[in-house]
Write a protein that holds these residues in place. Sequence first.
Motif, PDB file in Angstrom:
ATOM      1  N   ALA A 242      46.556  54.491  47.953  1.00 32.98           N
ATOM      2  CA  ALA A 242      45.980  54.590  46.618  1.00 32.98           C
ATOM      3  C   ALA A 242      44.925  53.501  46.463  1.00 32.98           C
ATOM      4  O   ALA A 242      44.823  52.590  47.266  1.00 32.98           O
ATOM      5  N   LYS A 243      44.126  53.623  45.407  1.00 27.33           N
ATOM      6  CA  LYS A 243      43.087  52.629  45.174  1.00 27.33           C
ATOM      7  C   LYS A 243      43.703  51.287  44.776  1.00 27.33           C
ATOM      8  O   LYS A 243      44.673  51.242  44.033  1.00 27.33           O
ATOM      9  N   PRO A 244      43.130  50.163  45.256  1.00 26.28           N
ATOM     10  CA  PRO A 244      43.665  48.863  44.884  1.00 26.28           C
ATOM     11  C   PRO A 244      43.217  48.434  43.501  1.00 26.28           C
ATOM     12  O   PRO A 244      42.258  48.969  42.955  1.00 26.28           O
ATOM     13  N   VAL A 245      43.917  47.445  42.981  1.00 26.02           N
ATOM     14  CA  VAL A 245      43.476  46.845  41.728  1.00 26.02           C
ATOM     15  C   VAL A 245      42.187  46.083  41.992  1.00 26.02           C
ATOM     16  O   VAL A 245      42.016  45.496  43.045  1.00 26.02           O
ATOM     17  N   PRO A 246      41.220  46.122  41.083  1.00 27.02           N
ATOM     18  CA  PRO A 246      39.998  45.347  41.288  1.00 27.02           C
ATOM     19  C   PRO A 246      40.326  43.872  41.428  1.00 27.02           C
ATOM     20  O   PRO A 246      41.178  43.334  40.716  1.00 27.02           O
TER      21      PRO A 246
ATOM     22  N   ARG B 242      54.480  53.513  42.917  1.00 25.88           N
ATOM     23  CA  ARG B 242      54.434  53.914  41.509  1.00 25.88           C
ATOM     24  C   ARG B 242      53.273  53.251  40.776  1.00 25.88           C
ATOM     25  O   ARG B 242      52.721  53.824  39.841  1.00 25.88           O
ATOM     26  N   SER B 243      52.912  52.043  41.204  1.00 27.01           N
ATOM     27  CA  SER B 243      51.818  51.328  40.551  1.00 27.01           C
ATOM     28  C   SER B 243      50.861  50.810  41.624  1.00 27.01           C
ATOM     29  O   SER B 243      51.125  49.768  42.227  1.00 27.01           O
ATOM     30  N   PRO B 244      49.763  51.512  41.877  1.00 26.74           N
ATOM     31  CA  PRO B 244      48.801  51.039  42.879  1.00 26.74           C
ATOM     32  C   PRO B 244      48.290  49.629  42.600  1.00 26.74           C
ATOM     33  O   PRO B 244      48.072  48.857  43.532  1.00 26.74           O
ATOM     34  N   SER B 245      48.124  49.297  41.333  1.00 29.58           N
ATOM     35  CA  SER B 245      47.595  47.968  41.017  1.00 29.58           C
ATOM     36  C   SER B 245      48.593  46.878  41.401  1.00 29.58           C
ATOM     37  O   SER B 245      48.215  45.847  41.971  1.00 29.58           O
TER      38      SER B 245
ATOM     39  N   PHE C  84      50.954  47.187  43.651  1.00 31.51           N
ATOM     40  CA  PHE C  84      51.075  47.233  45.101  1.00 31.51           C
ATOM     41  C   PHE C  84      49.954  46.416  45.746  1.00 31.51           C
ATOM     42  O   PHE C  84      50.187  45.599  46.634  1.00 31.51           O
ATOM     43  N   ALA C  85      48.718  46.628  45.276  1.00 30.33           N
ATOM     44  CA  ALA C  85      47.591  45.869  45.809  1.00 30.33           C
ATOM     45  C   ALA C  85      47.722  44.379  45.485  1.00 30.33           C
ATOM     46  O   ALA C  85      47.438  43.521  46.326  1.00 30.33           O
ATOM     47  N   ALA C  86      48.175  44.079  44.274  1.00 29.40           N
ATOM     48  CA  ALA C  86      48.338  42.675  43.890  1.00 29.40           C
ATOM     49  C   ALA C  86      49.363  41.975  44.766  1.00 29.40           C
ATOM     50  O   ALA C  86      49.200  40.806  45.141  1.00 29.40           O
ATOM     51  N   SER C  87      50.431  42.690  45.120  1.00 27.84           N
ATOM     52  CA  SER C  87      51.438  42.102  45.999  1.00 27.84           C
ATOM     53  C   SER C  87      50.855  41.826  47.379  1.00 27.84           C
ATOM     54  O   SER C  87      51.194  40.821  48.014  1.00 27.84           O
ATOM     55  N   GLY C  88      49.970  42.720  47.852  1.00 30.55           N
ATOM     56  CA  GLY C  88      49.327  42.489  49.140  1.00 30.55           C
ATOM     57  C   GLY C  88      48.397  41.303  49.108  1.00 30.55           C
ATOM     58  O   GLY C  88      48.342  40.502  50.050  1.00 30.55           O
ATOM     59  N   ARG C  89      47.651  41.166  48.025  1.00 36.46           N
ATOM     60  CA  ARG C  89      46.750  40.020  47.887  1.00 36.46           C
ATOM     61  C   ARG C  89      47.554  38.721  47.851  1.00 36.46           C
ATOM     62  O   ARG C  89      47.190  37.733  48.508  1.00 36.46           O
ATOM     63  N   GLU C  90      48.647  38.720  47.121  1.00 36.99           N
ATOM     64  CA  GLU C  90      49.474  37.518  47.030  1.00 36.99           C
ATOM     65  C   GLU C  90      50.063  37.161  48.387  1.00 36.99           C
ATOM     66  O   GLU C  90      50.084  35.996  48.793  1.00 36.99           O
TER      67      GLU C  90
ATOM     68  N   HIS D 278      38.157  35.947  63.094  1.00 44.15           N
ATOM     69  CA  HIS D 278      37.714  37.324  62.906  1.00 44.15           C
ATOM     70  C   HIS D 278      37.680  37.807  61.452  1.00 44.15           C
ATOM     71  O   HIS D 278      36.960  38.756  61.156  1.00 44.15           O
ATOM     72  N   MET D 279      38.442  37.210  60.559  1.00 40.08           N
ATOM     73  CA  MET D 279      38.458  37.708  59.183  1.00 40.08           C
ATOM     74  C   MET D 279      37.273  37.193  58.388  1.00 40.08           C
ATOM     75  O   MET D 279      36.946  36.016  58.449  1.00 40.08           O
ATOM     76  N   THR D 280      36.628  38.101  57.653  1.00 42.71           N
ATOM     77  CA  THR D 280      35.526  37.726  56.768  1.00 42.71           C
ATOM     78  C   THR D 280      35.773  38.172  55.332  1.00 42.71           C
ATOM     79  O   THR D 280      35.080  37.727  54.421  1.00 42.71           O
ATOM     80  N   GLU D 281      36.736  39.065  55.121  1.00 42.48           N
ATOM     81  CA  GLU D 281      37.075  39.530  53.778  1.00 42.48           C
ATOM     82  C   GLU D 281      38.528  39.979  53.768  1.00 42.48           C
ATOM     83  O   GLU D 281      39.139  40.214  54.820  1.00 42.48           O
ATOM     84  N   LEU D 282      39.082  40.103  52.579  1.00 43.62           N
ATOM     85  CA  LEU D 282      40.499  40.409  52.409  1.00 43.62           C
ATOM     86  C   LEU D 282      40.680  41.843  51.924  1.00 43.62           C
ATOM     87  O   LEU D 282      40.029  42.259  50.969  1.00 43.62           O
ATOM     88  N   HIS D 283      41.561  42.590  52.585  1.00 39.81           N
ATOM     89  CA  HIS D 283      41.880  43.959  52.206  1.00 39.81           C
ATOM     90  C   HIS D 283      43.345  44.006  51.744  1.00 39.81           C
ATOM     91  O   HIS D 283      44.256  44.155  52.555  1.00 39.81           O
ATOM     92  N   PRO D 284      43.596  43.881  50.446  1.00 39.33           N
ATOM     93  CA  PRO D 284      44.960  43.737  49.946  1.00 39.33           C
ATOM     94  C   PRO D 284      45.913  44.867  50.329  1.00 39.33           C
ATOM     95  O   PRO D 284      47.091  44.627  50.587  1.00 39.33           O
ATOM     96  N   LEU D 285      45.424  46.105  50.350  1.00 39.68           N
ATOM     97  CA  LEU D 285      46.333  47.219  50.628  1.00 39.68           C
ATOM     98  C   LEU D 285      46.908  47.163  52.030  1.00 39.68           C
ATOM     99  O   LEU D 285      48.072  47.518  52.239  1.00 39.68           O
TER     100      LEU D 285
END
Length: 424
Positions: A17-21, A380-383, A385-391, A357-364
Amino acid sequence: MKKLSNMIPSALQGFFAKPVPCNSEVEPLEMPLLRRRAPRGALLRIACPDPTTEEMHRDRHQYRAQWLVRQERWEEMAALLHDADENREMTPGGMPVAELMAFGARADVILAAEHALFDGKPASDAPLMAGIEALEHVLADHSKSHVIAAIVAQAHMDIGWAWRGTGWDGDVPARNRTAFEAHFDRAEEILVPFEKDTAGSPLLAATRCALLGGSGADARMVADRYERLIDLNPENPRPMRAMGNHLLPRWHGSYDQLELEARRTAARTEETWGAGGYTWVQFDAISCDARACANLDLPFFIEGLRDILERRPDPHTANLLASYCASAIGQAAPSEDAAGEVRAEIADCARWIVRDHMTELHPLLWAHAARGFDNNLRVRSPSRFAASGREEAMRIITGLFQREIEAGKRVIFTEGRRQIALPG
């Protein structure tokens, strides 16, 4: 008995699903989890695009096919999909465009069936068969199209998995198992007239590999089917990962067969991946099986990680491998056995992958890695889910740069120099 979470064949895997901005600069000081670890004034900044380039490409191909079939423009969609399959078109992150379009073409039917079967038992008035019956009518109108045959066969398998679920064999109700088997039988029947076309179509070959999830195939059959698929498009790592899973003893193989096919795949794909073919085949198998992990040729696996990043230095691949090493492998329960030692060595690879090698973060990707790359998670909540990946990612990356941060430096990831440590 087999537990099927993490084991769904690659042709049936879903899409994120789409990540949270998220902001272009992520500052750990704003995050309570990280504030305890970083001195005041220290910053770690890394670009966090929303959506990522890979997500934009995947969405574009998937939604294009979905829109065309909603307009009943099946012939146009099939022609575009056929060209993508024939030309081996892929996204920057290595996802076959044909598979994305095939999913888009059947997405409405699959999502409706999954919704009806959310609790494993559909309501009495749920129009469960309406969608697949509509696809069967499309197939009847295009009976010579192997592309449409693959779409309808994959739809049957998707619905079969929706009926079955991913739990233990003994937990599946008889009615659900019967439905699962019936859908797989129909999928196999659909593909019979197109068996000769498999030699030139990665999409058809992937669909035939997906059938292995509902069969009692032996290791030789598994290896042969995946070998044909891999040879059709060696730049696609997904079949290698799926083959490794299917060669585990819980499926159709053995540890000796897994090691043999990993080495054979590395030899056949050396021109494309160097030692990376070995790494891709072992990738998911060792993350869910301790004995497979203990048996791993660790130096060969790590050489493969380096070769993959040398040949595919895009941000998606860097995030995939970094999150795999640091989270999928590195966050496993600690142990002092052989598997634990191997996991520790692989987890340590996250340090040089992130730094070099990393230049940007992909939370998903990080969120998915933290859950073992289970493509059948119900998000259930893409936002969230993405926030948990970023954290998760920021926690791990901050730890990797803890020495610089404690020295009062700022760590800034850039496109050209990867990361820079500057005075705070």
